[in-house]
Each structure stands twice: as C-alpha cells, then as structure tokens.
Design an enzyme around this catalytic site. Structure first.
Site, mmCIF file in Angstrom:
data_model
loop_
_atom_site.group_PDB
_atom_site.id
_atom_site.type_symbol
_atom_site.label_atom_id
_atom_site.label_comp_id
_atom_site.label_asym_id
_atom_site.label_seq_id
_atom_site.Cartn_x
_atom_site.Cartn_y
_atom_site.Cartn_z
ATOM 1 N N ASN A 54 -8.126 -6.203 8.979
ATOM 2 C CA ASN A 54 -7.971 -4.905 9.637
ATOM 3 C C ASN A 54 -7.883 -5.015 11.155
ATOM 4 O O ASN A 54 -7.064 -4.350 11.790
ATOM 5 C CB ASN A 54 -9.157 -4.011 9.256
ATOM 6 C CG ASN A 54 -9.076 -2.633 9.840
ATOM 7 O OD1 ASN A 54 -8.059 -1.954 9.737
ATOM 8 N ND2 ASN A 54 -10.154 -2.196 10.479
ATOM 9 N N GLU A 97 7.485 -3.857 -5.041
ATOM 10 C CA GLU A 97 7.720 -3.077 -6.262
ATOM 11 C C GLU A 97 7.259 -3.844 -7.496
ATOM 12 O O GLU A 97 6.646 -3.268 -8.413
ATOM 13 C CB GLU A 97 9.203 -2.717 -6.384
ATOM 14 C CG GLU A 97 9.648 -1.668 -5.392
ATOM 15 C CD GLU A 97 11.092 -1.238 -5.579
ATOM 16 O OE1 GLU A 97 11.424 -0.091 -5.255
ATOM 17 O OE2 GLU A 97 11.901 -2.078 -6.035
ATOM 18 N N ASP A 106 8.342 2.681 -7.147
ATOM 19 C CA ASP A 106 9.773 2.747 -6.826
ATOM 20 C C ASP A 106 9.902 3.259 -5.396
ATOM 21 O O ASP A 106 9.795 4.456 -5.141
ATOM 22 C CB ASP A 106 10.493 3.686 -7.800
ATOM 23 C CG ASP A 106 11.981 3.813 -7.504
ATOM 24 O OD1 ASP A 106 12.514 2.972 -6.748
ATOM 25 O OD2 ASP A 106 12.617 4.753 -8.026
ATOM 26 N N PHE A 107 10.122 2.353 -4.457
ATOM 27 C CA PHE A 107 10.191 2.715 -3.050
ATOM 28 C C PHE A 107 11.617 3.081 -2.632
ATOM 29 O O PHE A 107 12.586 2.714 -3.303
ATOM 30 C CB PHE A 107 9.693 1.559 -2.182
ATOM 31 C CG PHE A 107 8.254 1.203 -2.425
ATOM 32 C CD1 PHE A 107 7.236 2.048 -2.022
ATOM 33 C CD2 PHE A 107 7.909 0.031 -3.098
ATOM 34 C CE1 PHE A 107 5.897 1.728 -2.254
ATOM 35 C CE2 PHE A 107 6.590 -0.298 -3.333
ATOM 36 C CZ PHE A 107 5.585 0.561 -2.915
ATOM 37 N N HIS A 137 -7.974 2.192 8.102
ATOM 38 C CA HIS A 137 -7.015 3.291 8.067
ATOM 39 C C HIS A 137 -5.716 2.855 7.390
ATOM 40 O O HIS A 137 -5.214 1.762 7.632
ATOM 41 C CB HIS A 137 -6.643 3.723 9.490
ATOM 42 C CG HIS A 137 -7.689 4.495 10.210
ATOM 43 N ND1 HIS A 137 -8.875 3.941 10.645
ATOM 44 C CD2 HIS A 137 -7.709 5.804 10.596
ATOM 45 C CE1 HIS A 137 -9.576 4.879 11.280
ATOM 46 N NE2 HIS A 137 -8.896 6.010 11.263
#
Length: 474
Positions: free
Chosen positions: A343, A445, A451-452, A312
């Site tokens: 995970n 990035e 582009d966060f 997920h």
C-alpha cells in the site's frame, strides 16, 4: 412481438420481392420498438425464496410514454389457458419499468419495491406462460393479434419460438439488455421473438418499478467522466438479495460490494484535472451507514493491530477537489486489508504515476480490486482481519489513459494505453518496481472471472485487452 408490425413487415417483404429486390442478409437482432415483458418471477413466498411475492415486470424501450389503460398481463400454466388476468392502468414512461406484484406463497423475507399494480395471479415457480396484451379479455396464445409480448418458461406448449429454461424459487427469467447482453443499466429491450435467445435465467432477481431510474436509449453512449463508463465488470446490481455483488454508486466512485467478505469486489472511478485540487487529506475513516439495513458495517479501527493498512481503492489523493469528495474516500467499504509495503510503496508509486499522467494532460478511467484470500502483512500471514474482513492474496488494477477530451468511450482505440497490474499482497512486493507487475487485461479477467471494458467496441477490446503495457513508469 407486435403483430401489427409483423403484418406490415410481411406486406413490405412481399412487395419488394415482387419488384425483384430480394433480401439476402438475415435480419439482425435489435432492440425492439414496443413494450416488453422484462422479468418474470414465480417463486415469490415459496420455500427458500427471498421475495415475498411473484411479479411480472415490463419495460418500455421507446422514446415516448405509453398509456396502459385497457392492457393486461395474463398467465397460464404450461399447458393451460389464459384465465388468470391482471388489468393494468396508468402509463409506462420512456425507457422505464413498470412492476406488477402478484400472489405470495406465504414465505419469503423481502418485500418487492412498491408495485405499480397489484394482482392475485399465482405463477408457477418452474414453468408457465405470460402474455402482455392490449385487451383485458383472455388471449389465445402467442399468436393472438392482441398480444404485445409473450414469454414461455420451462416445459410449456407455447412460447415465442422456443421457451426459456425452467425457473426456480430463487431464479427469474430476465430479458437481455438493449445491446443483447446482460449488463444492468442498459435497458431490457432485446427481442428477436425467441424466448430462449432473448432472456436469461438469473439468481440476481431485480424487480424495478416506475420510480426506478430511466435507462438510457440504445444510442446513448456512457456519459463522459462517468465513474463506470468502461462497464460493469461483474454485472453488479442494487438488489439486496445480490449481497455478494451489490452495486453501490457514489458521486466519487462506484463499486461492487461483497457482504460476505465485507469489502469491495471492484471499485471504478474516473480521474481528471477537475478532481485534483488543494483539499487536505481528511483521515476520517468511518463505517458506511448507507449499506442495506442489517448488513455488517466495517468500523474505522477494525484493521488496528492486524499488520495490514486500510488500503484505499479510490485513493484519497484522487479526490482533492473538495473536502466532501476527499472525505468520501475514507468510507470503510472503499478499503481492503493491504500489506504496508504494498500500500505505502509499490501500489502508492503506481497511484502517484497515474496522477502525473493527469497533470500532463490526460484523464483516466480506473478499476481496481483484490483477489483470493490470505496475505502477509507486518505481523505475518492472515486470511481475515477484524470481524471477518477478507485479506486478499493479490491486488489488481486497470488504468485506461486518454488525452483530455469529450466523447470518451468513442476515443478509445487500439492504440490507447492501458496499464494493468497484479501484485502480491505481501511485504516482499516492494523488491520490484510497480512496472514489474504489469500484465494484460485478459490476465486479470482470467484471474477474477470479470468482463472489463465491456462498453468499448469488441474489435477494440480484443486488441487492447491482450496487450501488456511497456510504456514509461515515471
């Protein structure tokens, strides 16, 4: 540009100069106060084109509906006169779009959204001039007093200051958003009266009509608890031709879907106390039938026997407020192939720690995804599983931690805790605790090209994106 406004500004300028008040600071670029041409596409129906028709799209950045009766859009070749006219009618709502379909070259595979007006103008795919006018008779050019907005593209003899570059059968000229950037969902009203600065060339052609959602006004911040409040890292759009960066918005999370990789590029969600409840884990893994028609839908058992978990992105345990919310996390386009030791151990430990921050009185904004191709699961190294679902080589996550409150984005400061990690997607990852894999947002990035935190003020972004978190891990 609106010529009446320009004349008024000139008169005001002259008045203040005569009174001895000189402007010493250049006028800054701002969102405009009139209807603009927001996108132009002339390759419709041509060889290699997706859309069947040329189109001209206009946008109303004002707070009031505007009557378009007696208006027109007009087209001329690079050196020609404005003899091609489509008359407009109806109105354009506040912060809404209006789509004018024009001629088709006879090819193409995708119909435009239902146009608000249909004309017969055959636009050049590469170079031309488009005017939005308050009359239905021919205008003379960009300086005509009846011209509301004007775009020159390619090699032309007229434009606002300088033309935007040459277009093609697969690119359009799109206007920048209300902040002067290229983010979808932030309006298209940037206007400094310089086509080269106000527009950009894009292959993510995105025709919008009056039925498209209204865009927020410039002053409106992202809404509290919005799953994409931090921004749109890849500029994803809900345009089917943008199949490898296709924006999907669900109540429980938002994501950029990659139809070639059959998985999300990134997934973004908010977690607060109201998201955590007692709904049981549904385990109803299933294909997402809301993907565009003709796209492959990953099935529930596609990872079976591969040695990789159905990992997920938005965790099931982050959506336990209701059965419906929990069930939504089991759609297969919320999954990536994830090594079990990643995970179930290291990644899960970070998820559990994040939820502990929520129960301690915080709310979180989270973005995660995979990168690259080729990971090692319990059955060895693989680049794909099932019907071509790409196995990432790394997985990454960004967690922005805020104390509970309102006006979320405005509360992010240079002291806000931001946890970022990059983990190898293999079976050795659990040899270290999750905190070992902490990096800066800038590192992610550089890895992904995204582009966060783009909705955070730049001065704050620059500080928090450069830090590597050193806070507690349990």
């Amino acid at each position: 540009m609106n010529k009446k406004i320009a004349i008024l500004l000139s008169v005001c300028f002259a008045f203040f100069c005569a009174a001895g008040n000189f402007f010493t600071t250049p006028v800054q670029a701002v969102a405009t106060s009139h209807v603009v041409i927001s996108e132009v596409y002339g390759g419709g129906g041509n060889s290699g084109a997706s859309y069947k028709n040329d189109f001209i799209e206009i946008y109303n950045p004002t707070d009031s509906s505007i009557n378009l009766s007696g208006w027109s859009v007009q087209y001329a070749s690079g050196t020609g006169s404005f003899t091609n006219i489509t008359n407009l009618s109806g109105s354009i709502g506040a912060h809404k779009y209006f789509l004018i379909a024009e001629a088709s070259g006879g090819s193409g595979t995708v119909n435009l959204p239902t146009p608000d007006i249909t004309g017969t103008i055959n636009l050049s795919a590469t170079a031309g001039k488009v005017a939005l006018a308050k009359v239905t008779t021919s205008v003379s050019g960009s300086t005509d007093s009846n011209v509301v907005d004007f775009i020159g593209y390619g090699s032309v003899n007229d434009s606002e200051t300088s033309p935007i570059g040459t277009l093609s059968n697969t690119t359009s000229a799109a206007r920048k958003d209300l902040n002067g950037g290229t983010t979808q969902g932030q309006g298209s009203g940037w206007d400094t009266n310089n086509n080269a600065n106000d527009l950009y060339i894009t292959s993510s052609i995105n025709p919008q009509n009056s039925s498209s959602s209204a865009e927020p006004p410039l002053s409106a911040p992202p809404s509290d608890d919005d799953n994409m409040a931090l921004g749109n890292p890849s500029g994803a759009t809900s345009v089917i031709t943008n199949s490898n960066n296709y924006l999907m918005i669900k109540t429980q999370y938002a994501f950029s879907y990659n139809n070639s990789k059959h998985e999300p590029n990134w997934t973004s969600w908010h977690v607060g106390a109201s998201d955590l409840g007692s709904a049981p884990r549904q385990d109803d893994f299933r294909a997402d039938t809301t993907l565009p028609s003709g796209w492959y839908q990953v099935t529930a058992n596609e990872f079976s026997g591969s040695g990789f978990d159905r990992g997920h992105m938005t965790p099931s345990a982050d959506r336990t407020s209701s059965v419906a919310n929990n069930s939504a996390t089991f759609l297969m386009d919320n999954m990536i192939p994830q090594a079990p030791n990643n995970n179930e151990i290291t990644w899960a430990n970070l998820e559990n720690y994040s939820r502990s921050l929520v129960t301690a009185g915080n709310e979180l904004f989270i973005i995660s995804g995979g990168y690259g191709s080729g990971g090692t699961g319990s059955n060895g190294y693989k680049t794909t599983v099932g019907n071509g679902v790409v196995v990432p080589s790394k997985v990454w996550k960004i967690v922005v931690v805020l104390p509970n409150g309102n006006n979320d984005i405005s509360r992010i400061t240079t002291s806000t805790r931001v946890i970022s990690v990059i983990m190898p997607n293999d079976q050795t990852v659990n040899s270290q605790p999750w905190g070992y894999y902490r990096v800066s947002v800038k590192d992610i990035e550089a890895l992904t090209g995204y582009d966060f935190l783009s909705n955070v003020p730049t001065s704050i972004q620059n500080v928090i994106e450069a830090k590597v978190d050193n806070g507690p891990t349990s």
